[in-house]
Design a protein around this motif. Structure first.
Motif, PDB file in Angstrom:
ATOM      1  N   MET A   1       1.025  -1.045  -0.083  1.00 37.59           N
ATOM      2  CA  MET A   1       0.028   0.059  -0.104  1.00 37.59           C
ATOM      3  C   MET A   1       1.044   1.300   0.194  1.00 37.59           C
ATOM      4  N   SER A   2       0.490   2.199  -0.959  1.00 42.34           N
ATOM      5  CA  SER A   2       1.560   3.289  -1.190  1.00 42.34           C
ATOM      6  C   SER A   2       0.991   4.183   0.412  1.00 42.34           C
ATOM      7  N   MET A   3       2.039   5.314   0.292  1.00 44.36           N
ATOM      8  CA  MET A   3       1.946   6.255   1.661  1.00 44.36           C
ATOM      9  C   MET A   3       0.652   6.988   1.326  1.00 44.36           C
ATOM     10  N   ARG A   4       0.397   7.459   0.218  1.00 47.58           N
ATOM     11  CA  ARG A   4      -0.975   8.001   0.055  1.00 47.58           C
ATOM     12  C   ARG A   4      -2.394   7.349   0.186  1.00 47.58           C
ATOM     13  N   GLU A   5      -2.176   6.020  -0.097  1.00 47.13           N
ATOM     14  CA  GLU A   5      -3.406   5.136   0.356  1.00 47.13           C
ATOM     15  C   GLU A   5      -3.313   4.965   1.720  1.00 47.13           C
ATOM     16  N   THR A   6      -2.155   4.746   2.508  1.00 50.95           N
ATOM     17  CA  THR A   6      -2.321   4.475   3.974  1.00 50.95           C
ATOM     18  C   THR A   6      -2.752   5.765   4.567  1.00 50.95           C
ATOM     19  N   ILE A   7      -2.414   6.875   4.084  1.00 47.08           N
ATOM     20  CA  ILE A   7      -2.874   8.339   4.867  1.00 47.08           C
ATOM     21  C   ILE A   7      -4.395   8.481   4.443  1.00 47.08           C
ATOM     22  N   THR A   8      -4.816   8.014   3.466  1.00 47.31           N
ATOM     23  CA  THR A   8      -6.620   8.079   2.931  1.00 47.31           C
ATOM     24  C   THR A   8      -7.104   7.011   3.733  1.00 47.31           C
ATOM     25  N   THR A   9      -6.608   6.046   4.007  1.00 47.40           N
ATOM     26  CA  THR A   9      -7.579   5.003   4.908  1.00 47.40           C
ATOM     27  C   THR A   9      -7.448   5.577   6.286  1.00 47.40           C
ATOM     28  N   ALA A  10      -6.110   6.181   6.775  1.00 46.93           N
ATOM     29  CA  ALA A  10      -6.165   6.564   8.174  1.00 46.93           C
ATOM     30  C   ALA A  10      -7.109   8.124   8.457  1.00 46.93           C
ATOM     31  N   LEU A  11      -7.339   8.683   7.330  1.00 45.92           N
ATOM     32  CA  LEU A  11      -8.253   9.720   7.254  1.00 45.92           C
ATOM     33  C   LEU A  11      -9.745   9.411   7.535  1.00 45.92           C
ATOM     34  N   LYS A  12      -9.976   8.054   6.756  1.00 48.01           N
ATOM     35  CA  LYS A  12     -11.347   7.710   6.595  1.00 48.01           C
ATOM     36  C   LYS A  12     -11.621   7.178   8.039  1.00 48.01           C
ATOM     37  N   ALA A  13     -10.717   6.454   8.622  1.00 49.63           N
ATOM     38  CA  ALA A  13     -10.770   5.786  10.109  1.00 49.63           C
ATOM     39  C   ALA A  13     -11.167   6.845  10.999  1.00 49.63           C
ATOM     40  N   ALA A  14     -10.401   8.066  10.929  1.00 45.06           N
ATOM     41  CA  ALA A  14     -10.433   9.080  11.918  1.00 45.06           C
ATOM     42  C   ALA A  14     -11.863   9.564  11.802  1.00 45.06           C
ATOM     43  N   MET A  15     -12.341   9.708  10.394  1.00 41.17           N
ATOM     44  CA  MET A  15     -13.702  10.215  10.134  1.00 41.17           C
ATOM     45  C   MET A  15     -14.850   9.366  11.038  1.00 41.17           C
TER      46      MET A  15
ATOM     47  N   GLU B   1     -14.324   7.294  13.235  1.00 40.70           N
ATOM     48  CA  GLU B   1     -14.145   7.418  14.870  1.00 40.70           C
ATOM     49  C   GLU B   1     -14.670   8.880  15.493  1.00 40.70           C
ATOM     50  N   ARG B   2     -14.710   9.765  14.644  1.00 39.56           N
ATOM     51  CA  ARG B   2     -15.146  11.142  14.891  1.00 39.56           C
ATOM     52  C   ARG B   2     -13.895  11.502  15.870  1.00 39.56           C
ATOM     53  N   ASP B   3     -12.604  11.240  15.564  1.00 41.67           N
ATOM     54  CA  ASP B   3     -11.547  11.925  16.194  1.00 41.67           C
ATOM     55  C   ASP B   3     -11.070  13.117  15.474  1.00 41.67           C
ATOM     56  N   ALA B   4     -11.717  14.227  16.026  1.00 45.75           N
ATOM     57  CA  ALA B   4     -11.336  15.626  15.364  1.00 45.75           C
ATOM     58  C   ALA B   4      -9.816  16.039  15.155  1.00 45.75           C
ATOM     59  N   ASP B   5      -9.218  15.814  16.529  1.00 49.98           N
ATOM     60  CA  ASP B   5      -7.725  16.349  16.539  1.00 49.98           C
ATOM     61  C   ASP B   5      -6.964  15.526  15.285  1.00 49.98           C
ATOM     62  N   ARG B   6      -7.083  14.321  15.311  1.00 52.20           N
ATOM     63  CA  ARG B   6      -6.502  13.525  14.356  1.00 52.20           C
ATOM     64  C   ARG B   6      -6.826  13.681  12.996  1.00 52.20           C
ATOM     65  N   LEU B   7      -8.126  13.805  12.771  1.00 51.34           N
ATOM     66  CA  LEU B   7      -8.689  14.297  11.426  1.00 51.34           C
ATOM     67  C   LEU B   7      -8.247  15.487  10.842  1.00 51.34           C
ATOM     68  N   ALA B   8      -7.867  16.543  11.989  1.00 50.36           N
ATOM     69  CA  ALA B   8      -7.368  17.904  11.412  1.00 50.36           C
ATOM     70  C   ALA B   8      -6.124  17.629  10.887  1.00 50.36           C
ATOM     71  N   ALA B   9      -5.397  16.974  11.783  1.00 51.50           N
ATOM     72  CA  ALA B   9      -3.885  16.805  11.334  1.00 51.50           C
ATOM     73  C   ALA B   9      -3.666  15.792  10.053  1.00 51.50           C
ATOM     74  N   LEU B  10      -4.659  15.093   9.789  1.00 50.22           N
ATOM     75  CA  LEU B  10      -4.631  14.258   8.606  1.00 50.22           C
ATOM     76  C   LEU B  10      -5.066  15.083   7.348  1.00 50.22           C
ATOM     77  N   ARG B  11      -5.916  15.965   7.556  1.00 44.27           N
ATOM     78  CA  ARG B  11      -6.266  16.839   6.560  1.00 44.27           C
ATOM     79  C   ARG B  11      -5.028  17.800   6.033  1.00 44.27           C
ATOM     80  N   LEU B  12      -4.461  18.205   7.292  1.00 45.12           N
ATOM     81  CA  LEU B  12      -3.290  18.989   6.939  1.00 45.12           C
ATOM     82  C   LEU B  12      -2.140  18.163   6.147  1.00 45.12           C
ATOM     83  N   ILE B  13      -1.907  16.979   6.437  1.00 44.62           N
ATOM     84  CA  ILE B  13      -0.836  16.321   5.822  1.00 44.62           C
ATOM     85  C   ILE B  13      -1.484  16.234   4.165  1.00 44.62           C
TER      86      ILE B  13
END
Length: 151
Positions: free
Chosen positions: A1-15, A17-29
């Motif tokens: 899995m590429s870095m881009r796909e890994t980050i997208t997967t983590a972004l979806k998981a944060a959404m 889980e409603r983890d606002a802080d992690r979601l904000a950081a992933l959006r910055l990435i």
């Protein structure tokens, strides 16, 4: 899995889980990666590679460390904690950092491979280290180790 796909997967998981802080950081990435994609397209290249994404993430960590230090000096601990939390999220996607012993071993290997014998050869040694260990080595420490061995 590429870095881009890994980050997208983590972004979806944060959404989910409603983890606002992690979601904000992933959006910055994602925003930083898209900025780099746009710059690459301007240079005629396709989207950036995983190695370039690691470079972007490393730069983001460095910026946030500097910001956190500035916030701590200004007694704004709430903002410093936010920066440190973002660093933790970003570092989840970076390769494991080498410890001092591993850096010394890599430096010794690069010096012997290049046949470096004086301070003038530091550039060649650092070039090899940067291509082989991008994102996993603190190059300030590596530079000091190379200089100590060759100086």
């Amino acid at each position: 899995m590429s870095m881009r796909e890994t980050i997208t997967t983590a972004l979806k998981a944060a959404m989910k889980e409603r983890d606002a802080d992690r979601l904000a950081a992933l959006r910055l990435i994602n925003a930083a990666i898209k900025d780099r994609d746009i710059a690459a397209r301007g240079e005629g290249a396709p989207e950036v590679s995983d190695a370039e994404i690691i470079t972007v993430l490393t730069r983001m960590v460095k910026q946030r460390r500097e910001s956190a230090r500035a916030y701590e000096e200004a007694a704004r601990l709430d903002l410093a904690e936010k920066e440190l939390a973002e660093i933790a999220v970003i570092e989840d996607f970076l390769p494991r950092q080498m410890d001092d012993a591993e850096i010394e071993k890599a430096v010794a290997s690069a010096i012997s491979e290049t046949g470096a014998s004086s301070v003038r050869d530091i550039g060649r040694v650092m070039g090899i280290l940067k291509t082989r260990h991008a994102g996993e080595m603190d190059f300030a420490k590596a530079g000091a180790a190379v200089k100590a061995r060759l100086g």
